[in-house]
Structure formats: C-alpha cells, structure tokens
Design a protein around this motif. Structure first.
Motif, PDB file in Angstrom:
ATOM      1  N   ARG A 277      -4.878  10.111   2.836  1.00 45.88           N
ATOM      2  CA  ARG A 277      -6.136   9.346   2.831  1.00 45.88           C
ATOM      3  C   ARG A 277      -6.043   8.162   1.885  1.00 45.88           C
ATOM      4  O   ARG A 277      -6.378   7.027   2.238  1.00 45.88           O
ATOM      5  N   ASN A 278      -5.602   8.411   0.652  1.00 40.07           N
ATOM      6  CA  ASN A 278      -5.483   7.311  -0.303  1.00 40.07           C
ATOM      7  C   ASN A 278      -4.428   6.309   0.127  1.00 40.07           C
ATOM      8  O   ASN A 278      -4.581   5.103  -0.079  1.00 40.07           O
ATOM      9  N   GLY A 279      -3.341   6.821   0.731  1.00 43.45           N
ATOM     10  CA  GLY A 279      -2.313   5.919   1.223  1.00 43.45           C
ATOM     11  C   GLY A 279      -2.850   4.966   2.268  1.00 43.45           C
ATOM     12  O   GLY A 279      -2.543   3.765   2.252  1.00 43.45           O
ATOM     13  N   ARG A 280      -3.678   5.472   3.178  1.00 48.59           N
ATOM     14  CA  ARG A 280      -4.244   4.607   4.225  1.00 48.59           C
ATOM     15  C   ARG A 280      -5.168   3.541   3.641  1.00 48.59           C
ATOM     16  O   ARG A 280      -5.443   2.535   4.285  1.00 48.59           O
ATOM     17  N   ASN A 281      -5.647   3.791   2.418  1.00 47.18           N
ATOM     18  CA  ASN A 281      -6.510   2.820   1.747  1.00 47.18           C
ATOM     19  C   ASN A 281      -5.746   1.956   0.742  1.00 47.18           C
ATOM     20  O   ASN A 281      -6.360   1.230  -0.045  1.00 47.18           O
ATOM     21  N   GLY A 282      -4.420   2.066   0.773  1.00 52.45           N
ATOM     22  CA  GLY A 282      -3.605   1.161  -0.039  1.00 52.45           C
ATOM     23  C   GLY A 282      -3.189   1.674  -1.396  1.00 52.45           C
ATOM     24  O   GLY A 282      -2.588   0.931  -2.175  1.00 52.45           O
ATOM     25  N   GLN A 283      -3.473   2.950  -1.707  1.00 54.49           N
ATOM     26  CA  GLN A 283      -3.080   3.500  -3.004  1.00 54.49           C
ATOM     27  C   GLN A 283      -1.789   4.283  -2.870  1.00 54.49           C
ATOM     28  O   GLN A 283      -1.697   5.207  -2.070  1.00 54.49           O
ATOM     29  N   LEU A 284      -0.796   3.904  -3.667  1.00 57.34           N
ATOM     30  CA  LEU A 284       0.491   4.582  -3.662  1.00 57.34           C
ATOM     31  C   LEU A 284       0.697   5.330  -4.975  1.00 57.34           C
ATOM     32  O   LEU A 284       0.412   4.810  -6.052  1.00 57.34           O
ATOM     33  N   PHE A 285       1.200   6.564  -4.853  1.00 55.89           N
ATOM     34  CA  PHE A 285       1.588   7.353  -6.016  1.00 55.89           C
ATOM     35  C   PHE A 285       3.093   7.190  -6.217  1.00 55.89           C
ATOM     36  O   PHE A 285       3.865   7.334  -5.269  1.00 55.89           O
ATOM     37  N   THR A 318       9.731  -3.810   0.616  1.00 57.69           N
ATOM     38  CA  THR A 318       9.342  -4.302  -0.706  1.00 57.69           C
ATOM     39  C   THR A 318       7.835  -4.181  -0.904  1.00 57.69           C
ATOM     40  O   THR A 318       7.068  -4.049   0.053  1.00 57.69           O
ATOM     41  N   LYS A 319       7.431  -4.285  -2.172  1.00 59.65           N
ATOM     42  CA  LYS A 319       6.005  -4.262  -2.490  1.00 59.65           C
ATOM     43  C   LYS A 319       5.291  -5.449  -1.835  1.00 59.65           C
ATOM     44  O   LYS A 319       4.169  -5.307  -1.325  1.00 59.65           O
ATOM     45  N   ALA A 320       5.935  -6.601  -1.837  1.00 61.00           N
ATOM     46  CA  ALA A 320       5.326  -7.795  -1.245  1.00 61.00           C
ATOM     47  C   ALA A 320       5.077  -7.595   0.255  1.00 61.00           C
ATOM     48  O   ALA A 320       4.014  -7.971   0.778  1.00 61.00           O
ATOM     49  N   TYR A 321       6.053  -7.011   0.939  1.00 59.75           N
ATOM     50  CA  TYR A 321       5.904  -6.802   2.383  1.00 59.75           C
ATOM     51  C   TYR A 321       4.789  -5.798   2.672  1.00 59.75           C
ATOM     52  O   TYR A 321       3.959  -6.015   3.558  1.00 59.75           O
ATOM     53  N   LEU A 322       4.742  -4.706   1.898  1.00 56.58           N
ATOM     54  CA  LEU A 322       3.712  -3.700   2.139  1.00 56.58           C
ATOM     55  C   LEU A 322       2.332  -4.281   1.858  1.00 56.58           C
ATOM     56  O   LEU A 322       1.379  -4.022   2.602  1.00 56.58           O
ATOM     57  N   ARG A 323       2.205  -5.070   0.799  1.00 55.73           N
ATOM     58  CA  ARG A 323       0.920  -5.721   0.534  1.00 55.73           C
ATOM     59  C   ARG A 323       0.522  -6.621   1.696  1.00 55.73           C
ATOM     60  O   ARG A 323      -0.634  -6.624   2.134  1.00 55.73           O
ATOM     61  N   HIS A 324       1.478  -7.401   2.188  1.00 54.06           N
ATOM     62  CA  HIS A 324       1.206  -8.266   3.340  1.00 54.06           C
ATOM     63  C   HIS A 324       0.669  -7.454   4.516  1.00 54.06           C
ATOM     64  O   HIS A 324      -0.289  -7.868   5.185  1.00 54.06           O
ATOM     65  N   LEU A 325       1.268  -6.297   4.794  1.00 54.45           N
ATOM     66  CA  LEU A 325       0.807  -5.465   5.914  1.00 54.45           C
ATOM     67  C   LEU A 325      -0.621  -4.986   5.700  1.00 54.45           C
ATOM     68  O   LEU A 325      -1.426  -4.978   6.636  1.00 54.45           O
ATOM     69  N   PHE A 326      -0.944  -4.581   4.468  1.00 58.38           N
ATOM     70  CA  PHE A 326      -2.315  -4.127   4.192  1.00 58.38           C
ATOM     71  C   PHE A 326      -3.317  -5.269   4.322  1.00 58.38           C
ATOM     72  O   PHE A 326      -4.370  -5.115   4.945  1.00 58.38           O
ATOM     73  N   ILE A 327      -2.994  -6.406   3.730  1.00 62.54           N
ATOM     74  CA  ILE A 327      -3.903  -7.546   3.785  1.00 62.54           C
ATOM     75  C   ILE A 327      -4.104  -8.009   5.228  1.00 62.54           C
ATOM     76  O   ILE A 327      -5.175  -8.482   5.613  1.00 62.54           O
ATOM     77  N   SER A 328      -3.072  -7.831   6.064  1.00 65.71           N
ATOM     78  CA  SER A 328      -3.134  -8.258   7.462  1.00 65.71           C
ATOM     79  C   SER A 328      -3.679  -7.173   8.393  1.00 65.71           C
ATOM     80  O   SER A 328      -3.729  -7.373   9.606  1.00 65.71           O
ATOM     81  N   ASP A 329      -4.048  -6.018   7.822  1.00 67.09           N
ATOM     82  CA  ASP A 329      -4.575  -4.893   8.608  1.00 67.09           C
ATOM     83  C   ASP A 329      -3.582  -4.416   9.670  1.00 67.09           C
ATOM     84  O   ASP A 329      -3.973  -4.045  10.781  1.00 67.09           O
ATOM     85  N   GLU A 330      -2.303  -4.448   9.336  1.00 68.52           N
ATOM     86  CA  GLU A 330      -1.284  -3.963  10.247  1.00 68.52           C
ATOM     87  C   GLU A 330      -1.182  -2.436  10.162  1.00 68.52           C
ATOM     88  O   GLU A 330      -1.162  -1.866   9.066  1.00 68.52           O
ATOM     89  N   LEU A 331      -1.079  -1.782  11.306  1.00 66.43           N
ATOM     90  CA  LEU A 331      -1.025  -0.321  11.336  1.00 66.43           C
ATOM     91  C   LEU A 331       0.206   0.230  10.621  1.00 66.43           C
ATOM     92  O   LEU A 331       0.177   1.345  10.098  1.00 66.43           O
ATOM     93  N   LEU A 332       1.284  -0.550  10.593  1.00 66.62           N
ATOM     94  CA  LEU A 332       2.500  -0.091   9.917  1.00 66.62           C
ATOM     95  C   LEU A 332       2.242   0.187   8.439  1.00 66.62           C
ATOM     96  O   LEU A 332       2.892   1.056   7.850  1.00 66.62           O
ATOM     97  N   ALA A 333       1.292  -0.511   7.829  1.00 71.28           N
ATOM     98  CA  ALA A 333       0.963  -0.271   6.426  1.00 71.28           C
ATOM     99  C   ALA A 333       0.522   1.173   6.212  1.00 71.28           C
ATOM    100  O   ALA A 333       0.920   1.821   5.239  1.00 71.28           O
ATOM    101  N   LEU A 334      -0.304   1.686   7.124  1.00 69.79           N
ATOM    102  CA  LEU A 334      -0.801   3.051   7.003  1.00 69.79           C
ATOM    103  C   LEU A 334       0.334   4.057   7.114  1.00 69.79           C
ATOM    104  O   LEU A 334       0.368   5.062   6.401  1.00 69.79           O
ATOM    105  N   GLN A 335       1.272   3.762   7.994  1.00 73.62           N
ATOM    106  CA  GLN A 335       2.401   4.667   8.200  1.00 73.62           C
ATOM    107  C   GLN A 335       3.326   4.684   6.982  1.00 73.62           C
ATOM    108  O   GLN A 335       3.694   5.751   6.480  1.00 73.62           O
TER     109      GLN A 335
END
Length: 376
Positions: A277-285, A318-335
C-alpha cells in the motif's frame, strides 16, 4: 503442519525455526505478503517467487467469499490452483474485515451479519461457516473467527468482546475437527489471542488459546489504534504464555521497526499491507531509512534505489527514473515500488534469522532500528 524450533537468541526471545506444510517449508521469522483477493497487488507470481522470495502468501476469507465466490474456487480445486501459487497459503478468517465494516455489520452470539461492500447484499459469518469457507478456499493455515476489538475500547467492551471470541473459538475448533480438507492436503487452524490492551484479559486469552494445543497460535487486535509501546507490552506478555514449541503469528503488523521489536519478543510470523500500500503511494523502505519517491530531491539522483538491495529492481532502476514514473502516474511505478518493499521486508526477516543463528541478533537489531527510523 510441523514446527521445528532451531535457535533461540541468548540475549532476547528472538527465535529461528522451520514450519513444514504440505505445500513446502517456511523459514522463520517470516513476513507473508498480503494477497487479499488471491493476488498481491501489482506483483506477478514469478516476481513473488524469484525477486521477492516469498515463502507463503495470504488470502482473505471475506473478500474471496464475495469474489470470485466459493463455487468458482471449489471448481478450480482451491486457491492454490486458482492463482497458480504452489507454496503455502494462509487465510485470515475475515474477522478484521468485519471489524472494519462497523457501519455495515451487527454482531451477536450466532455470528456477524454484514453487508457486502460490493453490492450491499446481506451475509452472515458464523464460526462454523467460516471454517467451511476456509476449507473450500483451501489454505494450508486457516484462522479462527474472532471479533477484532478496537485498540481504544474500554475495559467492559473488551471483556465482552473477548468472551464472545472465546465462545466462537470453541465452535470453530469443533467444526474444524469434525470436517476434512477438500483437496488432498492437510490444513491447520490457528486460534487468535484477543483482549485489547488489558493485561488480565490478554493473559486469560493466551492461557485459553494455549490450552487448545493447536498447530500454531496468533496474536490479533494490535496495531488497531493503541500506543506502540502498549502493543509491545501485550506481545511480550502473551508470548510468555503461548507454547514455545508452536509458531506465533502477529496479525497485521507492521513497520520494519515493528517487525524487529516483535521478533525480539518471540514472534515468528507477520503480515501487513503496508509494504504494498505504501509502495503504491510512493513510499519506499530501505536499509538506510524511508524514502518518499515523489520528493523533488530524487529528480536528478541517478544512483540505484538501493545499492545492495534484495531484488533486481534495486539495481536495475535509479531513484530519478522511479520518481519520474510516479510523477507521470505510470503503472510501472506501482510495480517497482511494491516489489522493492516486499523484497526488503523479506530481506529484513531473513537477516534477522541469520543474526539469531549467528548469536548477535541484539546488537544487529539495535543498529538496524536506528537506520530504519531515518527519513531520507
């Protein structure tokens, strides 16, 4: 089901063991990804096995009963065949879901009446039919039907709630022992210790559960609104009473720090929706602390998510790529985030096991808790 308790840390109550079921072995302490509807959200079964290295997953009785329904599950040959997961499965009895439907349910001696969150249809869960439902779902480990008492309940409510849970437990066990598994492999029933944050109620509940001589035992009704220190106090109290030679499952907990504190107090099994759940909202442990991947600070950070991570996603992206996916609402970010967080949780409990066996769990845990508490 059997449990081989292999190591106990000399300075704490941390334990390492092996649970053996007809669908395979589970090395403890273990974290179990939550697959509520037979699917861990945003994660493929091959990723669960190969990248996350999950040994056991959860299904939920309430949700699977409503959708796809028992007829489909029985025709499929049970949940293992329906979702193509050939390792162990545990099912929650639905008690927590009924608790969360406080505006749409009614508790009485017979069971819990509730309305479906899907279409509003009316249903009744009883200790007997919840056993039957879990027989049909076909999990290796099934849970007793209980009332999950709110963490801020007053003493009288908690006392009445526990009494109802204990009467329901007797009915669950009678039904379980008078029926047989449906798919040719064995199932184990775990009772659940309730009692809110009241030591005398938790003590009585743990003594009652211990007297049932079940294959394993669960601790429920924690992380539901009570202070964290109270949760740790109740875990410690209960584990001093529950049988040492049976696995102990802390239900619905929690953060990485919660896991380590509970392992120190003798817990063997965990589940929680937090990593996905937290991962889908952009929080990484991570090993160094918690990251919010939507923060601008990661926009030009081209370092791996975690340099010595537990799965391929840590070094592949990379962190930059994952941030880009979240900001762009790409489904791959959630995965990516879900796989990372689950792999991290499995890495953490496996590291705990390694240090329990090595005899230096206490010192390792102390340093790890400091790191995990950082906000990056």
């Amino acid at each position: 089901m059997t449990f081989d308790l292999q190591y106990i840390d000399s300075k704490t109550n941390a334990r390492a063991g092996v649970i053996t079921t007809d669908h395979g072995m589970i090395k403890t302490p273990i974290f179990m990804p939550v697959g509520t509807l037979g699917s861990v959200k945003a994660v493929h079964m091959t990723e669960l096995k190969e990248d996350i290295k999950a040994q056991i997953i959860l299904g939920n009785t309430y949700h699977l009963y409503l959708r796809p329904g028992l007829e489909i599950l029985e025709k499929a040959g049970g949940l293992h065949k329906f979702n193509s997961w050939n390792r162990p499965i545990l099912t929650d009895s639905g008690g927590f879901q009924v608790f969360s439907l406080s505006d749409n349910r009614k508790l009485h001696e017979e069971g819990a009446e509730f309305r479906s969150h899907i279409d509003g249809s009316k249903h009744l869960f009883t200790p007997e039919n919840v056993m039957d439902i879990q027989r049909t779902i076909g999990a290796d480990i099934i849970m007793a039907f209980d009332e999950c008492c709110p963490g801020d309940a007053d003493y009288e409510y908690a006392k009445k709630s526990l009494a109802l849970t204990e009467r329901w437990l007797d009915r669950c066990m009678n039904r379980f022992h008078s029926t047989e598994p449906k798919y040719g492999y064995s199932q184990s029933l775990f009772p659940i210790v309730q009692g809110c944050v009241y030591p005398d109620l938790r003590t009585a509940a743990a003594e009652n559960v211990a007297s049932k001589y079940a294959d394993g035992n669960a601790i429920g009704g924690l992380a539901v609104g009570e202070p964290t220190e109270k949760m740790y106090e109740m875990i410690e109290l209960v584990n001093d009473i529950l049988p040492k030679d049976k696995p102990r499952y802390l239900m619905g907990v929690g953060t990485p720090v919660n896991l380590l504190e509970a392992i120190e107090r003798g817990v063997d099994m965990f589940d929680c929706i937090m990593p996905t759940r937290n991962g889908r909202n952009g929080q990484l442990f991570t090993k160094k602390g918690v990251m919010n991947m939507r923060n601008k600070k990661w926009a030009d950070d081209f370092s791996p998510i975690e340099s010595d991570g537990a799965s391929f996603v840590d070094t592949l992206y990379t962190k930059a790529y994952l941030r880009h996916l979240f900001i762009s609402d790409e489904l791959l970010a959630l995965q990516i985030a879900s796989i990372h967080n689950l792999a991290f949780y499995l890495w953490l409990v496996n590291e705990a096991r390694t240090h329990i066996i090595a005899g230096d769990f206490a010192s390792w845990k102390s340093g790890m808790v400091r790191q995990l508490s950082n906000r990056l």
